[in-house]
Design a protein around this motif. Structure first.
Motif, PDB file in Angstrom:
ATOM      1  N   ARG A  14       9.258  23.610   9.822  1.00  0.00           N
ATOM      2  CA  ARG A  14      10.618  23.054   9.736  1.00  0.00           C
ATOM      3  C   ARG A  14      11.412  23.731   8.630  1.00  0.00           C
ATOM      4  O   ARG A  14      12.591  24.042   8.788  1.00  0.00           O
ATOM      5  CB  ARG A  14      10.557  21.556   9.464  1.00  0.00           C
ATOM      6  CG  ARG A  14      10.279  20.724  10.661  1.00  0.00           C
ATOM      7  CD  ARG A  14      10.418  19.262  10.314  1.00  0.00           C
ATOM      8  NE  ARG A  14       9.938  18.421  11.384  1.00  0.00           N
ATOM      9  CZ  ARG A  14       9.851  17.125  11.316  1.00  0.00           C
ATOM     10  NH1 ARG A  14      10.202  16.498  10.211  1.00  0.00           N
ATOM     11  NH2 ARG A  14       9.411  16.421  12.340  1.00  0.00           N
ATOM     12  N   GLU A  15      10.748  23.926   7.494  1.00  0.00           N
ATOM     13  CA  GLU A  15      11.416  24.566   6.357  1.00  0.00           C
ATOM     14  C   GLU A  15      11.843  25.985   6.714  1.00  0.00           C
ATOM     15  O   GLU A  15      12.954  26.412   6.390  1.00  0.00           O
ATOM     16  CB  GLU A  15      10.493  24.579   5.144  1.00  0.00           C
ATOM     17  CG  GLU A  15      11.134  25.148   3.900  1.00  0.00           C
ATOM     18  CD  GLU A  15      10.196  25.169   2.697  1.00  0.00           C
ATOM     19  OE1 GLU A  15      10.653  25.537   1.610  1.00  0.00           O
ATOM     20  OE2 GLU A  15       9.012  24.831   2.870  1.00  0.00           O
ATOM     21  N   LEU A  37       5.669  20.818   8.454  1.00  0.00           N
ATOM     22  CA  LEU A  37       6.737  20.817   7.451  1.00  0.00           C
ATOM     23  C   LEU A  37       7.125  22.235   7.051  1.00  0.00           C
ATOM     24  O   LEU A  37       8.309  22.538   6.854  1.00  0.00           O
ATOM     25  CB  LEU A  37       6.320  20.001   6.230  1.00  0.00           C
ATOM     26  CG  LEU A  37       6.199  18.489   6.472  1.00  0.00           C
ATOM     27  CD1 LEU A  37       5.578  17.811   5.259  1.00  0.00           C
ATOM     28  CD2 LEU A  37       7.551  17.883   6.810  1.00  0.00           C
ATOM     29  N   ARG A  59       0.177  18.447   9.358  1.00  0.00           N
ATOM     30  CA  ARG A  59       1.476  17.964   8.855  1.00  0.00           C
ATOM     31  C   ARG A  59       2.113  18.993   7.921  1.00  0.00           C
ATOM     32  O   ARG A  59       3.311  19.246   8.001  1.00  0.00           O
ATOM     33  CB  ARG A  59       1.269  16.629   8.130  1.00  0.00           C
ATOM     34  CG  ARG A  59       2.532  16.011   7.623  1.00  0.00           C
ATOM     35  CD  ARG A  59       3.398  15.492   8.760  1.00  0.00           C
ATOM     36  NE  ARG A  59       4.554  14.809   8.201  1.00  0.00           N
ATOM     37  CZ  ARG A  59       5.779  14.954   8.638  1.00  0.00           C
ATOM     38  NH1 ARG A  59       6.013  15.724   9.675  1.00  0.00           N
ATOM     39  NH2 ARG A  59       6.783  14.330   8.072  1.00  0.00           N
TER      40      ARG A  59
END
Length: 127
Positions: free
Chosen positions: A109-110, A106, A102
């Motif tokens: 995505r960042e 993330l 996870r």
């Protein structure tokens, strides 16, 4: 909790005693002391599983090495606690792997968001 094949009650006391290499009365004694807990049929017949037979073989091995039943009880208790801790540890490792996945998701995505923002800002600066 799903019953493992090893835990399925298969053997009546006479067969279990023969498989374990002990007298049926020994099995009754072990049950009384809490060393083994066979399942019971609706008619109250003791039924032993393969896991019970393996446990009885371990008891025989330990007593054969000179360990008394109090010592065997303690060893089996500690063995059970170790197994529980192993299960807990496996569960925690799975949670850590899920969390790491996870976090990676993330972070990705960042990074993508940062690239899109940077590209958008650079396009805005064009005449």
């Amino acid at each position: 909790m799903v019953m493992d094949d090893r835990d399925r009650p298969l053997y009546m006391i006479s067969v279990a005693a023969e498989l374990a290499g002990v007298h049926p009365q020994t099995l009754r004694s072990y049950e009384q002391k809490g060393l083994v807990t066979p399942k019971r049929t609706s008619g109250n017949t003791r039924m032993y599983s393969q896991a019970d037979i393996e446990r009885l073989e371990l008891i025989n091995e330990l007593t054969g090495e000179g360990i008394n039943l109090a010592g065997v009880i303690r060893i089996l208790d500690l063995q059970g606690r170790v197994a529980e801790r192993d299960e807990e540890l496996d569960s925690l490792h799975k949670k850590v792997r899920r969390l790491a996945d996870r976090v990676h998701e993330l972070e990705t995505r960042e990074s993508v968001t940062s690239l899109v923002v940077a590209q958008t800002n650079s396009l805005r600066r064009l005449p």
